[in-house]
Design an enzyme around this catalytic site. Structure first.
Site, short mmCIF file in Angstrom:
data_model
loop_
_atom_site.label_atom_id
_atom_site.label_comp_id
_atom_site.label_asym_id
_atom_site.label_seq_id
_atom_site.Cartn_x
_atom_site.Cartn_y
_atom_site.Cartn_z
N HIS A 101 0.89 -1.16 0.00
CA HIS A 101 0.00 0.00 0.00
C HIS A 101 0.93 1.21 0.00
O HIS A 101 2.01 1.16 0.61
CB HIS A 101 -0.81 0.12 1.28
N ASP A 104 2.34 1.94 3.36
CA ASP A 104 3.30 1.02 3.97
C ASP A 104 4.72 1.55 3.80
O ASP A 104 5.61 1.23 4.58
CB ASP A 104 3.29 -0.37 3.31
N GLU A 232 -10.61 -6.98 -4.43
CA GLU A 232 -10.44 -8.01 -3.40
C GLU A 232 -11.67 -8.05 -2.50
O GLU A 232 -11.90 -7.13 -1.70
CB GLU A 232 -9.18 -7.70 -2.57
N GLU A 268 -8.84 -13.62 -1.26
CA GLU A 268 -8.10 -13.88 -0.02
C GLU A 268 -8.78 -15.01 0.75
O GLU A 268 -9.99 -14.96 1.02
CB GLU A 268 -8.03 -12.60 0.83
N HIS A 271 -10.74 -14.08 3.87
CA HIS A 271 -11.97 -13.35 3.55
C HIS A 271 -13.06 -14.32 3.11
O HIS A 271 -14.25 -14.09 3.39
CB HIS A 271 -11.72 -12.32 2.46
N ASP A 296 -4.62 -13.66 -2.29
CA ASP A 296 -3.97 -13.28 -1.04
C ASP A 296 -3.94 -14.54 -0.18
O ASP A 296 -4.95 -15.00 0.35
CB ASP A 296 -4.72 -12.14 -0.34
N ASP A 307 -10.58 -11.66 11.08
CA ASP A 307 -9.57 -11.84 10.05
C ASP A 307 -8.20 -12.03 10.72
O ASP A 307 -7.53 -11.05 11.04
CB ASP A 307 -9.58 -10.56 9.19
N ASP A 309 -5.52 -13.56 9.48
CA ASP A 309 -4.39 -13.44 8.53
C ASP A 309 -3.20 -14.31 8.91
O ASP A 309 -2.07 -13.83 9.03
CB ASP A 309 -3.91 -11.97 8.45
N ASP A 339 -0.61 -12.37 2.32
CA ASP A 339 -1.26 -11.36 3.16
C ASP A 339 -1.45 -12.02 4.53
O ASP A 339 -2.57 -12.33 4.94
CB ASP A 339 -2.59 -10.94 2.53
#
Ligand code: XUL
Ligand code: CO
Length: 438
Positions: A101, A104, A232, A268, A271, A296, A307, A309, A339
């Protein structure tokens, strides 16, 4: 140049007998599987925000991670150190791609101009590092959710000034992605959703989201950005309802607004879980619609409703994912972007290596199993036989549009004795296990 992760040398393939936790047991980048090498199939990518910028903070506590740039005070110096560290990490992990991003890369400035200036400074470093190492950008994106200005959404904000601000951010993020040769550009609708319908003009918000994406398509064309645009899906978090709920919802939205030819889906795994779907379901829906763009790669915890991750370790899920990806003819120009973040308690730099190794091996093993499944055709043959009735007789007439309710009514009157066939689910599950376990 300072070495950021001196405790790890280059992670190498040592084969499945290896007991070295800093080696690959299945991921062997040059190994040919079917018609491509593993590296070409898997196209792994480091997610800058988790691997590099993330510090382990969560809803209940501050950052816990120890990182090699902790001694630096100036935020721009930290940003620079992170860029170099990211490339060292990719090199040591044998990962060719990264994703980021805009936020980031560098700290927000006091003004939008200053923010762009900060980002541009880091982009110059990334450009140099990419040229030097041959590492590539899988995708770029803009963070349109973190700052309080996006509390009511970005493209779906009730305030057109926020819409404009978000447009400026995407414009610049897309330019940077192009500048760095990015192969895709992702839109994750961070806060594009609602908390309550009591204060929400849903129709205007959806229309505006479509307007925003049309502008993005137009701008990509204008600057000659030929990377794939991706959406996404995610059903909830941070908003109670996110407009990009799942793949089916996104495809419906894209078609409603004439955007479907311009976008594919970035799926993802976590998700999918949040939407009440399997990872494979989401991949299948995208694949059969010709819209499977990228992944992802992560996993959620089945006992937690948020989430998490986590790094993918569930070989059952990675096998079925790679099965869909092989049937899709691969993911390129998309890839498998981790991700995923290490747990808050896994606070040492070396844990970043363990996490990525676990994920890469789980996908490499999944690829090997899926390739054998595809080659044998065992599952596809079963499915083909199950639907054989649609290739002859009345079934073929239905498929070819040669009959309607009147003809089917006549047919049913003369053919009302129906012999059912078992779906053989357990037999098939055991066949799948045979491929995984043998
Ligand atoms: C959030 C998420 C994002 C997107 C990019 O759940 O997955 O990191 O991948 O904005
Ligand atoms: Co994601």
């Amino acid at each position: 140049m300072k070495e950021f992760f001196p405790e790890v040398k280059r992670v190498q393939f040592e084969g499945k007998e290896s007991r070295n936790p800093l080696a690959f047991r299945y991921y062997n980048p040059e190994q040919v599987v079917g018609d491509k090498t593993m590296a070409e199939h898997l196209r792994f990518s480091v997610a800058y925000w988790h691997a590099i910028t993330g510090d382990g903070k969560d809803m209940f506590g501050s950052g816990s991670a120890i990182r090699p740039w902790d001694d630096l005070k100036d935020p721009m110096e930290v940003a620079k150190a992170r860029a170099y560290a990211c490339f060292e990490f990719m090199e040591k992990m044998q990962i060719q791609y990264f994703c980021f991003h805009d936020t980031d890369l560098a700290p927000e400035g006091a003004s939008l101009r200053e923010t762009f200036k900060n980002i541009d400074e880091i982009v110059e470093i990334l450009k140099e590092l990419m040229a030097k190492t041959g590492r590539k950008l899988l995708w770029g994106t803009s963070n349109l959710f973190g700052h309080p200005r996006f509390m009511h959404g970005a493209a779906t904000s009730p305030d057109p000034k926020v819409f404009a601000y978000a447009a400026a951010r995407v414009k610049r993020a897309m330019e940077i992605t192009k500048e760095l040769g990015g192969e895709n550009y992702v839109f994750w609708g961070g806060r594009e959703g609602y908390e309550t319908l009591l204060n929400t003009d849903m129709k205007l918000e959806l229309d505006n989201l479509a307007r925003f994406l049309h502008m993005a398509v137009d701008y990509a064309k204008e600057i000659g950005f030929t990377g794939q645009l991706l959406i996404e899906p995610k059903p909830k978090e941070p908003t109670k309802h996110q407009y990009d709920f799942d793949t089916a919802t996104v495809i419906g939205f894209l078609k409603t607004y004439g955007l479907d030819e311009h976008f594919k889906i970035n799926i993802e795994a976590n998700h999918a879980t949040l939407a009440g779907h399997t990872f494979q379901h989401e991949l299948r829906v995208a694949r059969i619609n010709g819209m499977l763009g990228s992944v992802d790669a992560n996993q959620g915890d089945e006992l937690l409703g948020w989430d998490t991750d986590q790094f993918s370790t569930n070989v059952y899920a990675t096998t079925l994912a790679m099965y869909e990806i092989l049937l899709n003819g691969g993911l390129a120009p998309g890839g498998l972007n981790f991700d995923a973040k290490v747990r808050r308690g896994s606070y040492e730099p070396i844990d970043l290596f363990y996490g990525h190794i676990a994920g890469m091996d789980a996908f490499a093993k999944g690829l090997l199993v899926a390739q054998r499944l595809v080659e044998s055709g065992e599952l596809e043959q079963f499915i083909s036989n199950r639907y054989a009735g649609y290739r002859t007789g009345i079934g073929a007439k239905i498929v070819n549009g040669e009959v309607g309710f009147k003809e089917l009514y006549e047919y049913a009157l003369d053919n009302d004795q129906i012999t059912l066939k078992s779906g053989r689910q357990e037999m098939l599950e055991n066949i799948l296990n045979r491929y995984i376990l043998d």
